[in-house]
Design a protein around this motif. Structure first.
Motif, PDB file in Angstrom:
ATOM      1  N   LEU A   1       0.828  -1.208   0.000  1.00  0.00           N
ATOM      2  CA  LEU A   1       0.000   0.000   0.000  1.00  0.00           C
ATOM      3  C   LEU A   1       0.858   1.252   0.000  1.00  0.00           C
ATOM      4  N   ASN A   2       2.001   1.187   0.677  1.00  0.00           N
ATOM      5  CA  ASN A   2       2.926   2.324   0.667  1.00  0.00           C
ATOM      6  C   ASN A   2       3.436   2.578  -0.744  1.00  0.00           C
ATOM      7  N   SER A   3       3.788   1.504  -1.446  1.00  0.00           N
ATOM      8  CA  SER A   3       4.302   1.674  -2.816  1.00  0.00           C
ATOM      9  C   SER A   3       3.207   2.179  -3.752  1.00  0.00           C
ATOM     10  N   LEU A   4       1.965   1.725  -3.554  1.00  0.00           N
ATOM     11  CA  LEU A   4       0.860   2.198  -4.393  1.00  0.00           C
ATOM     12  C   LEU A   4       0.552   3.667  -4.113  1.00  0.00           C
ATOM     13  N   PHE A   5       0.603   4.044  -2.839  1.00  0.00           N
ATOM     14  CA  PHE A   5       0.304   5.427  -2.481  1.00  0.00           C
ATOM     15  C   PHE A   5       1.354   6.377  -3.047  1.00  0.00           C
ATOM     16  N   ASN A   6       2.598   5.944  -3.070  1.00  0.00           N
ATOM     17  CA  ASN A   6       3.697   6.820  -3.492  1.00  0.00           C
ATOM     18  C   ASN A   6       4.130   6.588  -4.937  1.00  0.00           C
ATOM     19  N   ARG A   7       3.348   5.821  -5.692  1.00  0.00           N
ATOM     20  CA  ARG A   7       3.709   5.554  -7.083  1.00  0.00           C
ATOM     21  C   ARG A   7       3.662   6.848  -7.893  1.00  0.00           C
ATOM     22  N   GLU A   8       4.275   6.840  -9.059  1.00  0.00           N
ATOM     23  CA  GLU A   8       4.227   7.974  -9.978  1.00  0.00           C
ATOM     24  C   GLU A   8       3.067   7.742 -10.940  1.00  0.00           C
ATOM     25  N   PRO A   9       1.943   8.420 -10.768  1.00  0.00           N
ATOM     26  CA  PRO A   9       0.775   8.128 -11.610  1.00  0.00           C
ATOM     27  C   PRO A   9       0.968   8.608 -13.045  1.00  0.00           C
ATOM     28  N   ASP A  10       0.289   7.932 -13.946  1.00  0.00           N
ATOM     29  CA  ASP A  10       0.275   8.315 -15.358  1.00  0.00           C
ATOM     30  C   ASP A  10      -0.603   9.561 -15.502  1.00  0.00           C
ATOM     31  N   PRO A  11      -0.069  10.679 -16.003  1.00  0.00           N
ATOM     32  CA  PRO A  11      -0.882  11.899 -16.125  1.00  0.00           C
ATOM     33  C   PRO A  11      -2.131  11.702 -16.974  1.00  0.00           C
ATOM     34  N   MET A  12      -2.080  10.770 -17.939  1.00  0.00           N
ATOM     35  CA  MET A  12      -3.232  10.542 -18.796  1.00  0.00           C
ATOM     36  C   MET A  12      -4.291   9.677 -18.127  1.00  0.00           C
ATOM     37  N   PHE A  13      -3.878   8.898 -17.138  1.00  0.00           N
ATOM     38  CA  PHE A  13      -4.813   8.045 -16.404  1.00  0.00           C
ATOM     39  C   PHE A  13      -4.275   7.876 -14.982  1.00  0.00           C
ATOM     40  N   PRO A  14      -4.508   8.878 -14.123  1.00  0.00           N
ATOM     41  CA  PRO A  14      -3.839   8.905 -12.820  1.00  0.00           C
ATOM     42  C   PRO A  14      -4.500   8.046 -11.742  1.00  0.00           C
ATOM     43  N   TYR A  15      -5.459   7.206 -12.135  1.00  0.00           N
ATOM     44  CA  TYR A  15      -6.253   6.496 -11.140  1.00  0.00           C
ATOM     45  C   TYR A  15      -5.539   5.240 -10.623  1.00  0.00           C
ATOM     46  N   LEU A  16      -5.790   4.951  -9.348  1.00  0.00           N
ATOM     47  CA  LEU A  16      -5.333   3.710  -8.741  1.00  0.00           C
ATOM     48  C   LEU A  16      -6.389   2.645  -9.023  1.00  0.00           C
ATOM     49  N   THR A  17      -6.033   1.631  -9.807  1.00  0.00           N
ATOM     50  CA  THR A  17      -7.010   0.649 -10.257  1.00  0.00           C
ATOM     51  C   THR A  17      -6.889  -0.648  -9.456  1.00  0.00           C
ATOM     52  N   TYR A  18      -7.908  -1.472  -9.605  1.00  0.00           N
ATOM     53  CA  TYR A  18      -7.897  -2.794  -8.963  1.00  0.00           C
ATOM     54  C   TYR A  18      -6.752  -3.637  -9.514  1.00  0.00           C
ATOM     55  N   GLN A  19      -6.490  -3.499 -10.813  1.00  0.00           N
ATOM     56  CA  GLN A  19      -5.406  -4.271 -11.415  1.00  0.00           C
ATOM     57  C   GLN A  19      -4.054  -3.838 -10.855  1.00  0.00           C
ATOM     58  N   ASN A  20      -3.889  -2.521 -10.583  1.00  0.00           N
ATOM     59  CA  ASN A  20      -2.658  -2.058  -9.922  1.00  0.00           C
ATOM     60  C   ASN A  20      -2.452  -2.778  -8.596  1.00  0.00           C
ATOM     61  N   PHE A  21      -3.516  -2.874  -7.842  1.00  0.00           N
ATOM     62  CA  PHE A  21      -3.452  -3.533  -6.530  1.00  0.00           C
ATOM     63  C   PHE A  21      -3.124  -5.018  -6.682  1.00  0.00           C
ATOM     64  N   LEU A  22      -3.803  -5.704  -7.606  1.00  0.00           N
ATOM     65  CA  LEU A  22      -3.562  -7.133  -7.805  1.00  0.00           C
ATOM     66  C   LEU A  22      -2.135  -7.393  -8.278  1.00  0.00           C
ATOM     67  N   ASP A  23      -1.658  -6.562  -9.215  1.00  0.00           N
ATOM     68  CA  ASP A  23      -0.294  -6.746  -9.725  1.00  0.00           C
ATOM     69  C   ASP A  23       0.731  -6.545  -8.612  1.00  0.00           C
ATOM     70  N   ALA A  24       0.514  -5.535  -7.765  1.00  0.00           N
ATOM     71  CA  ALA A  24       1.458  -5.280  -6.675  1.00  0.00           C
ATOM     72  C   ALA A  24       1.487  -6.443  -5.686  1.00  0.00           C
ATOM     73  N   CYS A  25       0.343  -7.107  -5.526  1.00  0.00           N
ATOM     74  CA  CYS A  25       0.261  -8.243  -4.604  1.00  0.00           C
ATOM     75  C   CYS A  25       0.689  -9.550  -5.264  1.00  0.00           C
ATOM     76  N   GLY A  26       0.811  -9.541  -6.591  1.00  0.00           N
ATOM     77  CA  GLY A  26       1.116 -10.770  -7.296  1.00  0.00           C
ATOM     78  C   GLY A  26      -0.039 -11.746  -7.278  1.00  0.00           C
ATOM     79  N   LEU A  27      -1.264 -11.234  -7.315  1.00  0.00           N
ATOM     80  CA  LEU A  27      -2.465 -12.060  -7.221  1.00  0.00           C
ATOM     81  C   LEU A  27      -3.360 -11.817  -8.428  1.00  0.00           C
ATOM     82  N   THR A  28      -4.356 -12.668  -8.562  1.00  0.00           N
ATOM     83  CA  THR A  28      -5.383 -12.497  -9.587  1.00  0.00           C
ATOM     84  C   THR A  28      -6.724 -12.266  -8.906  1.00  0.00           C
ATOM     85  N   GLU A  29      -7.714 -11.854  -9.686  1.00  0.00           N
ATOM     86  CA  GLU A  29      -9.040 -11.649  -9.121  1.00  0.00           C
ATOM     87  C   GLU A  29      -9.573 -12.933  -8.501  1.00  0.00           C
TER      88      GLU A  29
END
Length: 729
Positions: A695-723
């Motif tokens: 969560l620390n890495s997600l909070f401090n990530r460098e967002p994409d200016p064209m799509f700055p949203y924190l997505t569910y896929q971002n969270f899953l990828d950071a955890c190394g998990l699938t839906e």
């Protein structure tokens, strides 16, 4: 004179009717529908839920009831087949002038009784923030004025048609227009005024002015229509046109009708509350204006004088320019469409200026021609009643200016520079504002205001400096709490009327707990200065935002009703923690919530973080009982829900029922299912320390200016998990 003599007799007869007292009784209890059935105002403030909605619902139900009573009373003589005898005794025109004030008097009596009945009820439900002024204005404007409008409309329909059935159809259609087609047009919804929220902590005069303008406009219009229908009252055995021609012989009658209609049309056309901004939300005309050649702004200042009783603004703005072009230049300013301008001078000489008719995003464009001189000081005086945006006209109230609260944003505070670049030092600006002594001035940002002078009339002049072409200023009757947390000084401002609620919710402790925890686990907020952060409770506006050194929190997040929401926490203090965590998950990170069926939103991480903070504060057993167990129970019930198991049946329901059910189901998925999924992810990846690092890495990530949203896929990828890994068994 005959009408004056007959009025008390007619009123007495009306008050002896059982039907009249049935209408009165039903109207007395009609505000109940605003508590359980019809809730047009959507905000969660206490005054919205327990004052605005009951008053609006009472106006709708009571207005319809008095419309029915009016038709019944006007048709009584014809229904009894004694109209010939009655017309022989009293002129039908005279009786119309007697029946109308008698019905209006009955409506006034009903309104007085309703206000007396609901005063202790409303006071008891709303509690310490109850305001007698808000109560009286709400019931008079939102409910009371619906009665004469309905009476006039129903009476006019009957006098035109002379038939009860046709009159009822016309009146029903007119009421239905207000409740459906016109419901989102603040000037046309004559029966159910557009009120989306009433503020608990601050004043509501701006919104009440809007409703009063609409009501009085319709009162003049329907009085004019009634006056026209009065000319059509049948007499001497003549039909519609014969009676109309005969009754128009006295010229003052049509003149009065036309005057009332003209007043209504004028009031509708020149209303001062809402602008005429382009409805195209993608329009960017003002941003396409080229910058003035070889002109820079080296400084600006403004002296602002709000009139807190009238809700208006006056001020003097000054701008310093360097013009190295050697030519005259056109300088463009964004200005509020409600303002007028005078004494526009460059270096003490009058210069030409114009204000455009075109408006965009609640601004018109002021163009000023400055001379070819090298150093120019441009000054101008402005004043007026700030108008709200046409595109937000159903959510009026943000331009509130009173002795309790004001928010002056950009061109509302002073003319905003559009086409002039800053000098080497940016746009150094000095703002002075004079307000009642009870108000605290809070610049939105890192600037700090100081009292420059105190005056004999009880006002104070404040001054602060900022570096921008615009700027936002808040002021109100605030309580300030200074809190040391997360290595920062937190200046926490909330409304004085809300002090008891905030103390009951242990707001100061909640702020400290949240800032300490979230800063340690996730990092500092990007919009803090690193040393200080202002947390400002605003009047209810529908959301918050943040900028360098300040963050805005909507008062609706801290109402007694919201703080008692058990899905956000087990107590007032825990819900306070939940709302403050949104500074990290919501404002600190944006979430893409276009898919209403997805459980992913800011709420999931916020509820999970609240659980973790509460676990630290009160222990594992408490957190298990008040969070995890309740999430699990709600999710279990969700998957047993009929419409979840058989979604095809949901599509067969009326649209409003579908929306209500979907909102309830989405609420469970975001507030209960998603926290359980995050908790499962925590267990799968190795525990709390591991999830905190992610969560620390997600909070401090460098967002994409064209799509700055924190997505569910971002969270899953950071955890190394699938839906599928996070499916709940």
């Amino acid at each position: 004179m005959k009408a004056l003599f007959l009025f008390p007799l007619e009123l007495g007869r009306l008050l002896q009717s059982r039907l009249t007292w049935l209408i009165v009784l039903l109207t007395l209890i009609s505000p109940v529908t605003g508590l359980v059935l019809y809730k047009p105002a959507k905000a969660s403030t206490m005054l919205t839920l327990y004052l605005a909605n009951p008053a609006i619902a009472g106006g709708v139900v009571g207005g319809i009831l008095f419309g029915l009573l009016t038709v019944f009373e006007l048709d009584r003589v014809s229904r009894s087949q004694v109209n010939v005898l009655m017309d022989a005794a009293v002129s039908p025109l005279a009786m119309a002038l007697v029946r109308m004030p008698a019905l209006l008097a009955a409506a006034v009596l009903t309104m007085v009784l309703t206000m007396l009945l609901w005063l202790p009820i409303s006071w008891g439900i709303i509690g310490s923030i109850f305001s007698i002024m808000d109560y009286v204005l709400a019931y008079l404007l939102l409910m009371g004025l619906a009665f004469p409008l309905s009476i006039l409309a129903a009476a006019a329909a009957y006098q035109f048609t002379q038939r009860a059935d046709l009159s009822l159809v016309l009146f029903a259609a007119f009421a239905a227009l207000s409740l459906t087609v016109w419901a989102d047009n603040w000037q046309l919804c004559w029966l159910n005024p557009c009120v989306w929220a009433l503020s608990d902590d601050f004043s509501n005069f701006r919104l009440f002015r809007s409703v009063a303008w609409m009501r009085l406009t319709w009162l003049a219009a329907l009085a004019g229509v009634w006056a026209v229908s009065y000319l059509c009252i049948r007499q001497y055995g003549k039909g519609f046109f014969g009676s109309l021609i005969r009754n128009m012989r006295r010229a003052y009658r049509p003149v009065i009708a036309l005057a009332l209609l003209a007043c209504s049309g004028t009031a509708y056309a020149v209303q001062p509350l809402v602008d005429h901004s382009n409805s195209d939300q993608m329009a960017m005309t003002f941003y396409e204006i080229p910058y003035a050649e070889s002109v820079v702004c080296t400084g600006r200042s403004a002296q602002v004088f709000p009139d807190t009783s009238a809700g208006s603004i006056s001020g003097i703005a000054s701008y310093q320019f360097q013009n190295t072009s050697g030519q005259e230049q056109n300088i463009a300013f964004g200005v509020n469409p409600g303002y007028t301008f005078s004494n526009v001078q460059a270096n003490g000489e009058d210069v030409p200026f114009s204000v455009s008719d075109y408006q965009e995003y609640n601004e018109a464009m002021l163009e000023v021609t400055i001379p070819a001189e090298g150093q120019i000081e441009l000054t101008m005086a402005y004043s007026g009643f700030p108008q709200e945006s046409y595109n937000m006209s159903t959510m009026q109230g943000s331009k509130e200016i009173s002795s309790q609260y004001l928010c002056l944003e950009n061109s509302v505070l002073s003319p905003r520079l559009i086409n002039v670049l800053p000098g080497e030092n940016g746009y150094p600006s000095t703002i002075e504002i004079t307000l009642p002594g009870s108000m605290t001035v809070i610049p939105f940002g890192s600037s700090e205001a100081e009292v420059l002078a105190e005056h004999d009339n009880g006002t104070k002049t404040w001054r602060y400096e900022v570096n921008s072409a615009g700027g936002i200023l808040y002021a109100g009757d605030y309580v300030q709490e200074v809190i040391q947390a997360g290595g920062m000084t937190i200046e926490f401002y909330y409304g004085r009327k809300h002090q008891a609620v905030m103390e009951g919710a242990r707001a100061v402790d909640a702020v400290k707990a949240v800032v300490d925890y979230c800063t340690e686990h996730y990092g500092s907020l990007s919009f803090g200065t690193g040393e200080t952060l202002k947390l400002i409770q605003s009047r209810v506006v529908g959301g918050g935002y943040a900028a360098n050194g300040a963050s805005l929190m909507d008062e609706a997040d801290f109402t007694a009703d919201n703080l008692g929401n058990t899905s956000k926490g087990g107590s007032f203090g825990e819900v306070m923690i939940h709302e403050l965590v949104h500074q990290w998950w919501g404002l600190g990170n944006m979430f893409d919530t276009w898919d209403a069926t997805s459980p992913w939103s800011a709420e999931g991480l916020t509820v999970y973080t609240t659980y973790r903070i509460v676990k630290e504060l009160y222990g594992k057993a408490y957190a298990q009982e008040h969070y995890i167990d309740q999430w699990q129970q709600a999710v279990d019930d969700y998957y047993l829900d009929f419409y979840v198991r058989y979604p095809n049946y949901l599509a067969n329901l009326p649209e409003d029922k579908q929306l209500e059910i979907m909102e309830n189901l989405t609420y469970v998925r975001q507030y209960c299912e998603m926290p359980l999924k995050i908790l499962k992810a925590e267990q799968l990846i190795g525990g709390e320390e591991a999830i905190d690092q992610i969560l620390n890495s997600l909070f401090n990530r460098e967002p994409d200016p064209m799509f700055p949203y924190l997505t569910y896929q971002n969270f899953l990828d950071a955890c190394g998990l699938t839906e599928e890994d996070l499916n709940l068994d």
